[in-house]
Design a protein around this motif. Structure first.
Motif, PDB file in Angstrom:
ATOM      1  N   ALA A  81       0.827  -1.207   0.000  1.00 28.15           N
ATOM      2  CA  ALA A  81       0.000   0.000   0.000  1.00 28.15           C
ATOM      3  C   ALA A  81       0.862   1.257   0.000  1.00 28.15           C
ATOM      4  N   ASP A  82       0.462   2.223  -0.797  1.00 32.20           N
ATOM      5  CA  ASP A  82       1.021   3.571  -0.736  1.00 32.20           C
ATOM      6  C   ASP A  82       0.685   4.136   0.662  1.00 32.20           C
ATOM      7  N   ASP A  83       1.670   4.716   1.343  1.00 33.20           N
ATOM      8  CA  ASP A  83       1.375   5.111   2.740  1.00 33.20           C
ATOM      9  C   ASP A  83       0.311   6.207   2.841  1.00 33.20           C
ATOM     10  N   ALA A 106       8.102   8.069  -3.173  1.00 28.36           N
ATOM     11  CA  ALA A 106       9.030   9.160  -3.484  1.00 28.36           C
ATOM     12  C   ALA A 106      10.044   8.597  -4.463  1.00 28.36           C
ATOM     13  N   GLU A 107      10.316   9.341  -5.540  1.00 29.09           N
ATOM     14  CA  GLU A 107      11.223   8.813  -6.578  1.00 29.09           C
ATOM     15  C   GLU A 107      12.557   8.391  -5.978  1.00 29.09           C
ATOM     16  N   ILE A 108      13.013   9.131  -4.970  1.00 30.37           N
ATOM     17  CA  ILE A 108      14.306   8.822  -4.369  1.00 30.37           C
ATOM     18  C   ILE A 108      14.285   7.473  -3.645  1.00 30.37           C
ATOM     19  N   ARG A 109      13.069   7.029  -3.312  1.00 30.49           N
ATOM     20  CA  ARG A 109      12.925   5.720  -2.640  1.00 30.49           C
ATOM     21  C   ARG A 109      12.414   4.630  -3.598  1.00 30.49           C
ATOM     22  N   LYS A 110      12.391   4.951  -4.884  1.00 32.64           N
ATOM     23  CA  LYS A 110      11.958   3.931  -5.860  1.00 32.64           C
ATOM     24  C   LYS A 110      13.199   3.104  -6.217  1.00 32.64           C
ATOM     25  N   THR A 111      13.642   2.339  -5.227  1.00 35.06           N
ATOM     26  CA  THR A 111      14.940   1.670  -5.352  1.00 35.06           C
ATOM     27  C   THR A 111      14.799   0.185  -5.053  1.00 35.06           C
ATOM     28  N   GLY A 128      -0.323   4.805  -6.105  1.00 27.58           N
ATOM     29  CA  GLY A 128       0.006   5.484  -7.353  1.00 27.58           C
ATOM     30  C   GLY A 128       0.965   4.665  -8.205  1.00 27.58           C
ATOM     31  N   GLY A 129       1.442   5.291  -9.271  1.00 28.19           N
ATOM     32  CA  GLY A 129       2.301   4.597 -10.219  1.00 28.19           C
ATOM     33  C   GLY A 129       3.612   4.153  -9.607  1.00 28.19           C
ATOM     34  N   LEU A 130       4.088   4.915  -8.642  1.00 24.68           N
ATOM     35  CA  LEU A 130       5.376   4.569  -8.055  1.00 24.68           C
ATOM     36  C   LEU A 130       5.289   3.262  -7.269  1.00 24.68           C
ATOM     37  N   PRO A 159      -4.962   1.071  -8.844  1.00 24.42           N
ATOM     38  CA  PRO A 159      -4.383   2.413  -8.878  1.00 24.42           C
ATOM     39  C   PRO A 159      -5.257   3.431  -8.155  1.00 24.42           C
ATOM     40  N   THR A 160      -4.600   4.353  -7.432  1.00 32.06           N
ATOM     41  CA  THR A 160      -5.358   5.390  -6.712  1.00 32.06           C
ATOM     42  C   THR A 160      -4.934   6.801  -7.103  1.00 32.06           C
ATOM     43  N   THR A 161      -4.079   6.921  -8.138  1.00 32.73           N
ATOM     44  CA  THR A 161      -3.815   8.251  -8.713  1.00 32.73           C
ATOM     45  C   THR A 161      -4.336   8.227 -10.144  1.00 32.73           C
ATOM     46  N   LEU A 162      -4.603   9.429 -10.675  1.00 30.35           N
ATOM     47  CA  LEU A 162      -5.089   9.492 -12.061  1.00 30.35           C
ATOM     48  C   LEU A 162      -4.015   8.977 -13.012  1.00 30.35           C
ATOM     49  N   GLY A 222      18.712   7.448 -12.516  1.00 30.84           N
ATOM     50  CA  GLY A 222      18.362   6.947 -13.852  1.00 30.84           C
ATOM     51  C   GLY A 222      16.997   6.305 -13.730  1.00 30.84           C
ATOM     52  N   LYS A 223      16.006   6.881 -14.431  1.00 31.79           N
ATOM     53  CA  LYS A 223      14.623   6.447 -14.240  1.00 31.79           C
ATOM     54  C   LYS A 223      14.385   5.029 -14.752  1.00 31.79           C
ATOM     55  N   ASN A 224      13.799   4.232 -13.896  1.00 36.62           N
ATOM     56  CA  ASN A 224      13.271   2.911 -14.290  1.00 36.62           C
ATOM     57  C   ASN A 224      14.305   2.055 -15.027  1.00 36.62           C
ATOM     58  N   GLN A 255     -10.815  11.481  -5.045  1.00 37.33           N
ATOM     59  CA  GLN A 255     -11.317  12.580  -4.201  1.00 37.33           C
ATOM     60  C   GLN A 255     -10.288  13.010  -3.160  1.00 37.33           C
ATOM     61  N   THR A 256      -9.398  12.100  -2.766  1.00 38.79           N
ATOM     62  CA  THR A 256      -8.399  12.455  -1.749  1.00 38.79           C
ATOM     63  C   THR A 256      -7.063  12.880  -2.376  1.00 38.79           C
ATOM     64  N   LEU A 257      -6.962  12.822  -3.703  1.00 41.80           N
ATOM     65  CA  LEU A 257      -5.678  13.095  -4.363  1.00 41.80           C
ATOM     66  C   LEU A 257      -5.471  14.604  -4.540  1.00 41.80           C
TER      67      LEU A 257
HETATM   68  N1  NAD Z   1       4.753   1.221 -15.375  1.00 37.35           N
HETATM   69  C1  NAD Z   1       4.389   2.141 -16.255  1.00 37.35           C
HETATM   70  O1  NAD Z   1       3.995   1.831 -17.384  1.00 37.35           O
HETATM   71  C2  NAD Z   1       4.436   3.590 -15.858  1.00 37.35           C
HETATM   72  C3  NAD Z   1       3.837   4.561 -16.671  1.00 37.35           C
HETATM   73  C4  NAD Z   1       3.849   5.882 -16.252  1.00 37.35           C
HETATM   74  C5  NAD Z   1       4.448   6.226 -15.064  1.00 37.35           C
HETATM   75  N2  NAD Z   1       5.045   5.270 -14.306  1.00 37.35           N
HETATM   76  C6  NAD Z   1       5.681   5.619 -13.023  1.00 37.35           C
HETATM   77  O2  NAD Z   1       4.670   6.091 -12.148  1.00 37.35           O
HETATM   78  C7  NAD Z   1       5.246   6.981 -11.183  1.00 37.35           C
HETATM   79  C8  NAD Z   1       4.381   8.193 -11.042  1.00 37.35           C
HETATM   80  O3  NAD Z   1       3.115   7.780 -10.588  1.00 37.35           O
HETATM   81  P1  NAD Z   1       2.101   8.792  -9.885  1.00 37.35           P
HETATM   82  O4  NAD Z   1       1.993  10.035 -10.656  1.00 37.35           O
HETATM   83  O5  NAD Z   1       0.900   8.010  -9.574  1.00 37.35           O
HETATM   84  O6  NAD Z   1       2.895   9.243  -8.592  1.00 37.35           O
HETATM   85  P2  NAD Z   1       3.050   8.602  -7.147  1.00 37.35           P
HETATM   86  O7  NAD Z   1       2.859   7.148  -7.177  1.00 37.35           O
HETATM   87  O8  NAD Z   1       4.324   9.142  -6.630  1.00 37.35           O
HETATM   88  O9  NAD Z   1       1.818   9.237  -6.338  1.00 37.35           O
HETATM   89  C9  NAD Z   1       1.726  10.630  -6.201  1.00 37.35           C
HETATM   90  C10 NAD Z   1       1.419  11.024  -4.748  1.00 37.35           C
HETATM   91  O10 NAD Z   1       0.060  10.752  -4.454  1.00 37.35           O
HETATM   92  C11 NAD Z   1      -0.054   9.987  -3.244  1.00 37.35           C
HETATM   93  N3  NAD Z   1      -1.310   9.244  -3.403  1.00 37.35           N
HETATM   94  C12 NAD Z   1      -1.561   8.148  -4.166  1.00 37.35           C
HETATM   95  N4  NAD Z   1      -2.886   7.904  -4.206  1.00 37.35           N
HETATM   96  C13 NAD Z   1      -3.488   8.860  -3.454  1.00 37.35           C
HETATM   97  C14 NAD Z   1      -4.840   9.159  -3.137  1.00 37.35           C
HETATM   98  N5  NAD Z   1      -5.861   8.495  -3.679  1.00 37.35           N
HETATM   99  N6  NAD Z   1      -5.070  10.179  -2.290  1.00 37.35           N
HETATM  100  C15 NAD Z   1      -4.054  10.918  -1.787  1.00 37.35           C
HETATM  101  N7  NAD Z   1      -2.765  10.732  -2.085  1.00 37.35           N
HETATM  102  C16 NAD Z   1      -2.492   9.705  -2.923  1.00 37.35           C
HETATM  103  C17 NAD Z   1       1.239   9.229  -3.193  1.00 37.35           C
HETATM  104  O11 NAD Z   1       1.562   8.849  -1.878  1.00 37.35           O
HETATM  105  C18 NAD Z   1       2.233  10.268  -3.714  1.00 37.35           C
HETATM  106  O12 NAD Z   1       2.569  11.158  -2.681  1.00 37.35           O
HETATM  107  C19 NAD Z   1       6.651   7.298 -11.677  1.00 37.35           C
HETATM  108  O13 NAD Z   1       7.595   6.623 -10.886  1.00 37.35           O
HETATM  109  C20 NAD Z   1       6.656   6.769 -13.097  1.00 37.35           C
HETATM  110  O14 NAD Z   1       7.948   6.350 -13.512  1.00 37.35           O
HETATM  111  C21 NAD Z   1       5.033   3.970 -14.669  1.00 37.35           C
END
Ligand code: NAD
Length: 370
Positions: free
Chosen positions: A42-44, A73-78, A105-107, A129-132, A159-161, A180-182
């Motif tokens: 889970a995303d924290d 956090a990208e810095i912790r995507k390790t 989210g995507g990270l 997924p919970t981010t757009l 270096g990304k990904n 709604q919470t994002l």
């Molecule tokens: N695998 C793929 O095909 C692919 C494609 C595009 C991007 N990515 C990767 O995705 C990452 C970016 O993803 P992102 O934009 O979702 O960023 P993210 O995962 O960093 O999330 C953004 C922020 O929103 C928070 N969050 C997540 N869901 C929430 C919610 N519903 N309510 C409140 N806060 C919430 C997270 O904790 C974080 O602080 C990058 O690392 C990128 O490289 C991967």
């Protein structure tokens, strides 16, 4: 409710998009997965809310559930964070027939997906997924990854990904109500990837984002389900034809070779979608130079991105020549040649390997590099 079926080497999987879907996520996973135990990654930011709903649903379906929270956090995507998930999988007794369910989210999707791809040489994963951005792009297509440090000679950072695996999910469940919470800044980020999909294949999606996007950034969910499902179907169509990116899937990287050069620089403070917005502008400027895109189409793109509260120029000083060197660390390098995705008018993109350094430097300068 929309449902898209995506074929993959590990079997076809469905992407569901519907408001309220989170309530039935546990039951749907329980029906699909032939497993006893699940580790929820889970995303924290959503551990106590959306992930909790999923955990309760999984438990109600009779599954034994453990959870690990990850800070996005990208810095912790390790690889260290992947190892942390492996440790939790070990403690939870996750076996080959069990599964990871990633909520965030995507990270977290990329890191949790890579942990699933590598734990016991691969266990099932469900992406919730919970981010757009994760709904329109990252959760679909099976790419998983972590970042790897770049040499100091090109300014350091990440270096990304650079390390990862193709590991298709068994199921993707996108519930627009979780947005709604994002924070609005991240709604904008997601729209940047949706704009990319529109540029690649769907002018009507661009029109829709032009009409509905600014209100979405302000908190409305009107149009969210349609934008997500149209973006998913564009990605699904491309991924279905080229799952492992041996050809046309590279088009989905439109703007990303530029974006990755700036995203890993902490001093710029850019989120992925913001870096993509600037990357799309740089790629568009390249398209104008190469005469694949008209300058008025680039002007329209600039206005659209700005209306979505996205940056269209670099927020801080960056030498263009250093950015060019950073681009050479991109995964899309092929035998020392840079492969760049260039937009085409009125819609579409092409892969070019004949772009000169001078043309790339000019594209960088068009978005404010020195
Ligand atoms: N695998 C793929 O095909 C692919 C494609 C595009 C991007 N990515 C990767 O995705 C990452 C970016 O993803 P992102 O934009 O979702 O960023 P993210 O995962 O960093 O999330 C953004 C922020 O929103 C928070 N969050 C997540 N869901 C929430 C919610 N519903 N309510 C409140 N806060 C919430 C997270 O904790 C974080 O602080 C990058 O690392 C990128 O490289 C991967």
């Amino acid at each position: 409710m929309s449902k898209t079926l995506i074929p993959s080497s590990r079997g076809a999987y469905e992407v569901h998009v519907a408001p309220g879907l989170l309530q039935s996520a546990g039951e749907m996973c329980g029906q699909l997965l032939k497993t006893r135990r699940v580790l929820v990654v889970a995303d924290d930011e959503v551990t106590a809310t959306h992930a909790r709903t999923v955990v309760e649903g999984l438990q109600a379906s009779g599954l034994t559930v453990s959870m690990v929270s990850i800070r996005a956090a990208e810095i912790r995507k390790t690889i260290e964070v992947v190892a942390q998930i492996w440790s939790h999988a070990m403690s939870a007794g996750i076996e080959r027939s069990d599964a990871l369910v990633v909520v965030g989210g995507g990270l977290v999707g990329d890191v949790g997906g890579f942990a699933a791809a590598s734990w016991l040489r691969g266990v099932d994963v469900v992406q919730i997924p919970t981010t757009l951005l994760a709904m329109v792009d990252a959760s679909v297509g099976g790419k998983t990854a972590v970042n790897v440090p770049l040499p100091d000679s090109v300014g350091g950072g990440l270096g990304k990904n650079m390390a990862g695996a193709f590991w298709p999910p068994r199921l993707v469940l996108a519930d627009p109500e979780t947005l709604q919470t994002l924070p609005s800044r991240h709604i904008s980020c997601g729209l940047a990837e949706a704009v990319k999909h529109g540029l690649l294949a769907d002018p009507d999606l661009l029109d829709l984002i032009e009409r509905m996007g600014p209100a979405l950034v302000k908190g409305s969910l009107d149009g969210a389900e349609t934008i997500i499902s149209r973006a998913v179907s564009i990605k699904a169509d491309i991924v279905a034809r080229d799952e492992l990116e041996s050809g046309q899937r590279a088009l989905l990287n439109l703007g990303h070779t530029f974006a990755h050069a700036i995203e890993g620089r902490p001093a710029l403070g850019l989120h992925h979608g913001e870096a993509v917005a600037i990357g799309l502008m740089a790629a568009g400027a390249l398209g104008v130079q190469l005469e694949t895109m008209a300058s008025d189409a680039l002007d329209r793109l600039r206005s659209l991105l700005a209306s979505l509260s996205l940056p269209v120029i670099l927020p801080g000083p960056c030498p263009a020549d250093q950015l060019l060197e950073r681009m050479r660390f991109d995964k899309k390098m092929d035998q020392g040649t840079m492969r760049l995705i260039v937009p085409q008018a009125p819609c579409g993109a092409c892969i070019r390997t004949d772009v000169s350094d001078a043309q790339v430097l000019e594209a960088w300068r068009s978005v404010g590099a020195s």
